[in-house]
Design a protein around this motif. Sequence first.
Motif, mmCIF file in Angstrom:
data_model
loop_
_atom_site.group_PDB
_atom_site.id
_atom_site.type_symbol
_atom_site.label_atom_id
_atom_site.label_comp_id
_atom_site.label_asym_id
_atom_site.label_seq_id
_atom_site.Cartn_x
_atom_site.Cartn_y
_atom_site.Cartn_z
ATOM 1 N N PHE A 149 0.827 -1.252 0.134
ATOM 2 C CA PHE A 149 0.047 0.100 0.116
ATOM 3 C C PHE A 149 0.834 1.316 0.084
ATOM 4 O O PHE A 149 0.143 2.279 -0.095
ATOM 5 N N ASN A 150 2.051 1.192 0.326
ATOM 6 C CA ASN A 150 3.086 2.112 0.321
ATOM 7 C C ASN A 150 3.369 2.862 -1.170
ATOM 8 O O ASN A 150 3.709 3.802 -1.515
ATOM 9 N N ARG A 151 2.860 1.864 -2.241
ATOM 10 C CA ARG A 151 3.106 2.410 -3.597
ATOM 11 C C ARG A 151 1.871 2.045 -4.229
ATOM 12 O O ARG A 151 1.136 0.867 -4.405
ATOM 13 N N ASN A 152 1.234 3.194 -4.688
ATOM 14 C CA ASN A 152 0.319 3.251 -5.733
ATOM 15 C C ASN A 152 -1.180 2.496 -5.100
ATOM 16 O O ASN A 152 -1.749 2.142 -5.897
ATOM 17 N N LEU A 153 -1.325 2.507 -3.752
ATOM 18 C CA LEU A 153 -2.327 1.914 -3.247
ATOM 19 C C LEU A 153 -3.272 2.994 -2.859
ATOM 20 O O LEU A 153 -3.208 4.241 -2.513
ATOM 21 N N LYS A 154 -4.806 2.707 -3.337
ATOM 22 C CA LYS A 154 -5.769 3.688 -3.200
ATOM 23 C C LYS A 154 -6.130 4.009 -1.903
ATOM 24 O O LYS A 154 -5.907 3.028 -1.025
ATOM 25 N N LYS A 155 -6.568 5.293 -1.614
ATOM 26 C CA LYS A 155 -6.497 5.335 0.011
ATOM 27 C C LYS A 155 -7.912 4.772 0.192
ATOM 28 O O LYS A 155 -9.031 5.030 -0.462
ATOM 29 N N THR A 156 -8.052 4.234 1.378
ATOM 30 C CA THR A 156 -9.248 3.646 1.808
ATOM 31 C C THR A 156 -10.221 4.552 2.420
ATOM 32 O O THR A 156 -10.017 5.402 3.054
ATOM 33 N N ALA A 157 -11.331 4.154 1.778
ATOM 34 C CA ALA A 157 -12.534 5.006 2.588
ATOM 35 C C ALA A 157 -12.799 5.192 3.904
ATOM 36 O O ALA A 157 -13.022 6.047 4.534
ATOM 37 N N ASP A 158 -12.537 4.044 4.470
ATOM 38 C CA ASP A 158 -12.685 3.566 5.995
ATOM 39 C C ASP A 158 -11.443 2.845 6.680
ATOM 40 O O ASP A 158 -11.351 1.546 6.012
ATOM 41 N N PRO A 159 -10.688 3.403 7.145
ATOM 42 C CA PRO A 159 -9.468 2.835 7.746
ATOM 43 C C PRO A 159 -9.765 1.768 8.789
ATOM 44 O O PRO A 159 -8.816 1.118 9.181
ATOM 45 N N ASN A 160 -10.975 1.986 9.487
ATOM 46 C CA ASN A 160 -11.324 1.064 10.599
ATOM 47 C C ASN A 160 -12.441 0.161 10.381
ATOM 48 O O ASN A 160 -13.612 0.420 11.127
ATOM 49 N N ASN A 200 -4.486 4.343 11.005
ATOM 50 C CA ASN A 200 -5.885 3.929 11.374
ATOM 51 C C ASN A 200 -6.526 5.148 12.113
ATOM 52 O O ASN A 200 -7.525 4.868 12.867
ATOM 53 N N HIS A 201 -5.670 6.258 12.065
ATOM 54 C CA HIS A 201 -6.200 7.575 12.810
ATOM 55 C C HIS A 201 -6.056 7.475 13.987
ATOM 56 O O HIS A 201 -6.849 8.436 14.759
ATOM 57 N N VAL A 202 -5.361 6.864 14.613
ATOM 58 C CA VAL A 202 -5.259 6.862 16.198
ATOM 59 C C VAL A 202 -3.635 7.312 16.350
ATOM 60 O O VAL A 202 -2.860 6.618 15.950
ATOM 61 N N ASP A 203 -3.504 8.082 17.511
ATOM 62 C CA ASP A 203 -2.062 8.531 17.617
ATOM 63 C C ASP A 203 -1.667 7.867 18.972
ATOM 64 O O ASP A 203 -1.945 8.075 19.914
ATOM 65 N N TRP A 204 -1.296 6.643 18.705
ATOM 66 C CA TRP A 204 -0.918 5.548 19.886
ATOM 67 C C TRP A 204 0.125 6.334 20.721
ATOM 68 O O TRP A 204 -0.009 5.767 21.808
ATOM 69 N N VAL A 205 1.251 6.791 20.014
ATOM 70 C CA VAL A 205 2.143 7.322 21.239
ATOM 71 C C VAL A 205 1.545 8.426 22.144
ATOM 72 O O VAL A 205 1.840 8.322 23.082
ATOM 73 N N LYS A 206 0.700 9.158 21.667
ATOM 74 C CA LYS A 206 -0.042 10.247 22.331
ATOM 75 C C LYS A 206 -0.981 9.501 23.509
ATOM 76 O O LYS A 206 -0.942 10.015 24.696
ATOM 77 N N ALA A 207 -1.633 8.459 23.035
ATOM 78 C CA ALA A 207 -2.272 7.848 23.740
ATOM 79 C C ALA A 207 -1.595 7.107 25.091
ATOM 80 O O ALA A 207 -2.011 7.163 26.274
ATOM 81 N N LEU A 208 -0.326 6.665 24.673
ATOM 82 C CA LEU A 208 0.347 6.083 25.652
ATOM 83 C C LEU A 208 0.925 7.170 26.694
ATOM 84 O O LEU A 208 1.050 7.026 27.887
ATOM 85 N N ASP A 209 1.528 8.366 26.026
ATOM 86 C CA ASP A 209 1.884 9.432 27.060
ATOM 87 C C ASP A 209 0.931 10.053 27.812
ATOM 88 O O ASP A 209 1.204 10.356 28.750
ATOM 89 N N ASP A 210 -0.499 10.011 27.442
ATOM 90 C CA ASP A 210 -1.565 10.636 28.242
ATOM 91 C C ASP A 210 -1.982 9.543 29.152
ATOM 92 O O ASP A 210 -2.770 9.854 29.969
ATOM 93 N N GLY A 211 -1.644 8.320 29.235
ATOM 94 C CA GLY A 211 -1.860 7.028 30.145
ATOM 95 C C GLY A 211 -2.883 6.580 29.866
ATOM 96 O O GLY A 211 -3.936 6.024 30.693
ATOM 97 N N LEU A 212 -3.741 6.815 28.616
ATOM 98 C CA LEU A 212 -4.929 6.106 28.055
ATOM 99 C C LEU A 212 -4.683 4.727 27.805
ATOM 100 O O LEU A 212 -5.489 3.850 27.773
ATOM 101 N N LEU A 213 -3.254 4.400 27.530
ATOM 102 C CA LEU A 213 -2.906 2.884 27.498
ATOM 103 C C LEU A 213 -1.943 2.484 28.511
ATOM 104 O O LEU A 213 -0.947 3.397 28.612
ATOM 105 N N ARG A 214 -2.100 1.299 28.937
ATOM 106 C CA ARG A 214 -0.814 0.770 29.563
ATOM 107 C C ARG A 214 -0.684 -0.579 29.181
ATOM 108 O O ARG A 214 -1.127 -1.667 29.698
#
Length: 219
Positions: A45-56, A92-106
């Motif tokens: 998908f890094n090459r010539n892949l069409k953008k998905t309408a729904d990433p999740n 997938n439109h989720v900022d996983w690193v920020k979620a971890l930094d904010d304590g939302l994930l452990r």
Amino acid sequence: MNITARFTALALPALLIGTALLASAPALAGGAAAAAPAVSDANIFNRNLKKTADPNPPPWEDGIHDPENEATHALQPPKEAYAGLPTTTFGNHVDWVKALDDGLLRPRWDRVNSNEEPFVMDLDIVRPVKASMPDVVFPHRQHTEWLFCSNCHPAIFVPQKGANQISMSAILLGQKCGVCHGKVSFPITTASCKKCHSKPKPDGWTPPLSDATLKNPWK
């Protein structure tokens, strides 16, 4: 020997050699193709892949799970699982690193022992880029909060200065950083360039001259 006989004597061996070379050409081409390095299917998908309408999409519509299996419909849909997490504009439109930094994930470091603490290395590695793009900053902290050192060293990255040649071509082919990015971490797109190329060039920076220019005796 007359002219016709001489031509026949020279032309016939040449024709036979040419025919033999033509006959062997497909075999040579096939051999070269077989020796080419494998390209990871996960990164196409890094090459010539069409953008998905729904990433999740839900599991029964993602093309990965079996929609005919009842167990697939028992899985939690990603949109429901990701509700409340910080968002971003790619992957997938989720900022996983920020979620971890904010304590939302452990993330649980050990599958059995929930009290096991991760070995976090807070060390940034800066990789200078010869072109005008900002230099690359690799943050160990964000990676070691999720991964063991052995996930990357030494099979993917040799833990030695100057021992790793990394290029965007290799990454897009699923090698080096591309082993994860594009598969289980944010994809390599124009929207995500600045995630890695994050250190601006110093004031007065000029691109280095190539070896060909330096060795040019006429310059």
